[in-house]
Write a protein that holds these residues in place. Structure first.
Motif, short mmCIF file in Angstrom:
data_model
loop_
_atom_site.label_atom_id
_atom_site.label_comp_id
_atom_site.label_asym_id
_atom_site.label_seq_id
_atom_site.Cartn_x
_atom_site.Cartn_y
_atom_site.Cartn_z
N SER A 3 -5.46 100.74 33.22
CA SER A 3 -5.92 99.44 32.75
C SER A 3 -7.34 99.12 33.17
CB SER A 3 -4.97 98.35 33.25
OG SER A 3 -5.00 98.32 34.66
N THR A 4 -8.06 100.09 33.75
CA THR A 4 -9.43 99.84 34.16
C THR A 4 -10.34 99.83 32.95
OG1 THR A 4 -9.81 102.20 34.52
CG2 THR A 4 -9.10 100.91 36.42
N PRO A 5 -11.46 99.08 33.04
CA PRO A 5 -12.41 99.10 31.92
C PRO A 5 -12.84 100.52 31.60
CG PRO A 5 -12.98 97.39 33.49
CD PRO A 5 -11.87 98.20 34.11
N ASP A 6 -13.11 100.78 30.35
CA ASP A 6 -13.54 102.08 29.84
C ASP A 6 -12.41 103.09 29.72
OD1 ASP A 6 -16.16 101.21 29.58
OD2 ASP A 6 -16.63 101.78 31.64
N ALA A 7 -11.20 102.79 30.18
CA ALA A 7 -10.08 103.71 30.02
C ALA A 7 -9.55 103.53 28.60
CB ALA A 7 -8.98 103.44 31.05
N ALA A 8 -9.94 104.42 27.72
CA ALA A 8 -9.53 104.38 26.31
C ALA A 8 -9.98 103.10 25.61
CB ALA A 8 -8.03 104.57 26.18
N GLY A 9 -11.05 102.46 26.13
CA GLY A 9 -11.59 101.28 25.46
C GLY A 9 -10.87 99.99 25.76
N TRP A 10 -9.94 99.98 26.68
CA TRP A 10 -9.19 98.75 26.98
C TRP A 10 -9.91 97.98 28.06
CZ3 TRP A 10 -5.67 97.68 23.53
CH2 TRP A 10 -5.06 98.72 22.84
N GLU A 11 -10.52 96.89 27.70
CA GLU A 11 -11.22 96.04 28.66
C GLU A 11 -10.65 94.63 28.57
OE1 GLU A 11 -15.50 96.32 28.45
OE2 GLU A 11 -15.33 98.30 27.55
N PRO A 12 -10.44 93.98 29.71
CA PRO A 12 -9.91 92.63 29.69
C PRO A 12 -10.83 91.70 28.89
CG PRO A 12 -9.93 93.51 31.92
CD PRO A 12 -10.67 94.49 31.05
N VAL A 20 -8.83 98.49 19.09
CA VAL A 20 -8.26 99.43 18.12
C VAL A 20 -9.38 100.18 17.40
CG1 VAL A 20 -6.93 99.61 15.98
CG2 VAL A 20 -6.08 98.21 17.86
N VAL A 21 -10.46 99.48 17.06
CA VAL A 21 -11.61 100.14 16.43
C VAL A 21 -12.17 101.22 17.36
CG1 VAL A 21 -14.01 99.80 15.66
CG2 VAL A 21 -12.21 98.23 14.91
N GLY A 22 -12.23 100.93 18.64
CA GLY A 22 -12.71 101.92 19.62
C GLY A 22 -11.80 103.13 19.69
N LEU A 23 -10.50 102.90 19.67
CA LEU A 23 -9.55 104.00 19.69
C LEU A 23 -9.64 104.84 18.43
CD1 LEU A 23 -6.43 102.26 21.26
CD2 LEU A 23 -7.89 103.97 22.32
N GLU A 24 -9.79 104.16 17.30
CA GLU A 24 -9.93 104.88 16.02
C GLU A 24 -11.17 105.77 16.06
OE1 GLU A 24 -11.13 104.00 11.38
OE2 GLU A 24 -10.57 102.31 12.65
N ALA A 25 -12.27 105.23 16.55
CA ALA A 25 -13.52 106.01 16.62
C ALA A 25 -13.35 107.22 17.56
CB ALA A 25 -14.66 105.13 17.10
N ALA A 26 -12.64 107.02 18.66
CA ALA A 26 -12.41 108.13 19.59
C ALA A 26 -11.58 109.23 18.93
CB ALA A 26 -11.71 107.62 20.85
N LEU A 27 -10.55 108.85 18.19
CA LEU A 27 -9.73 109.85 17.50
C LEU A 27 -10.56 110.61 16.48
CD1 LEU A 27 -6.32 108.03 16.88
CD2 LEU A 27 -6.82 109.87 18.49
N ALA A 79 -5.89 108.09 13.06
CA ALA A 79 -7.07 107.23 12.92
C ALA A 79 -6.95 106.33 11.70
CB ALA A 79 -8.33 108.09 12.85
N ALA A 80 -6.44 106.87 10.60
CA ALA A 80 -6.25 106.06 9.39
C ALA A 80 -5.23 104.95 9.64
CB ALA A 80 -5.81 106.94 8.23
N ASP A 81 -4.16 105.28 10.35
CA ASP A 81 -3.15 104.26 10.68
C ASP A 81 -3.75 103.19 11.59
OD1 ASP A 81 -1.29 105.59 9.16
OD2 ASP A 81 -0.26 106.52 10.87
N LEU A 82 -4.57 103.61 12.56
CA LEU A 82 -5.22 102.64 13.44
C LEU A 82 -6.19 101.75 12.66
CD1 LEU A 82 -5.95 104.59 16.74
CD2 LEU A 82 -4.55 102.54 16.47
N VAL A 84 -5.84 100.70 9.56
CA VAL A 84 -5.01 99.68 8.90
C VAL A 84 -4.53 98.65 9.93
CG1 VAL A 84 -2.85 99.28 7.64
CG2 VAL A 84 -4.32 101.20 7.03
N TYR A 85 -4.05 99.14 11.07
CA TYR A 85 -3.57 98.25 12.13
C TYR A 85 -4.69 97.33 12.62
CZ TYR A 85 -1.53 96.87 16.63
OH TYR A 85 -1.06 96.16 17.70
N GLY A 86 -5.89 97.89 12.78
CA GLY A 86 -7.03 97.09 13.23
C GLY A 86 -7.38 96.00 12.23
N ALA A 87 -7.31 96.33 10.94
CA ALA A 87 -7.59 95.32 9.91
C ALA A 87 -6.56 94.19 9.96
CB ALA A 87 -7.60 95.97 8.53
N LEU A 88 -5.30 94.55 10.17
CA LEU A 88 -4.25 93.53 10.28
C LEU A 88 -4.45 92.68 11.53
CD1 LEU A 88 -1.16 95.65 9.17
CD2 LEU A 88 -2.30 93.82 7.88
N LEU A 89 -4.84 93.31 12.63
CA LEU A 89 -5.11 92.55 13.86
C LEU A 89 -6.29 91.60 13.67
CD1 LEU A 89 -4.70 95.10 16.79
CD2 LEU A 89 -3.39 93.02 16.40
#
Length: 101
Positions: A3-12, A20-27, A79-82, A84-89
């Motif tokens: 849960s630390t910042p920069d771990a897979a893009g998850w920052e408080p 989700v956009v960050g995760l999609e880009a990483a994939l 990445a494609a699924d993410l 769509v999920y990101g757009a819904l979020l």
């Protein structure tokens, strides 16, 4: 998951849609890197191998390239699924912003 910042893009405090956009880009980056490795392995497999060991190595490379292709396809699909999920979020976040606290 870390849960630390920069771990897979998850920052408080960062909107979930941005995460989700960050995760999609990483994939997508990982898929591109694997595609480069696959292309390189294919180019090596095209070299002339005239020994039994060389022929076995070509078979080995061919099998690894097939596996890489499957992995790349899975990363692209995720990445494609993410996406769509990101757009819904993003839509949900906009609706939540309109509704207020």
């Amino acid at each position: 998951m870390d849960s630390t910042p920069d771990a897979a893009g998850w920052e408080p405090g960062v909107a979930a849609s941005r995460q989700v956009v960050g995760l999609e880009a990483a994939l997508r980056r990982h898929a591109e890197q694997l595609q480069g490795i696959r292309r390189h392995a294919l180019s090596v497999s095209l070299l002339s191998w005239e020994s039994p060991a060389g022929a076995a190595f070509r078979v080995y490379l061919s099998e690894r390239c097939t596996e890489l292709s499957r992995t790349i396809d899975l990363l692209d699909s995720a990445a494609a699924d993410l996406h769509v999920y990101g757009a819904l979020l993003l839509e949900a976040e906009a609706l939540q912003g309109q509704a207020g606290p």
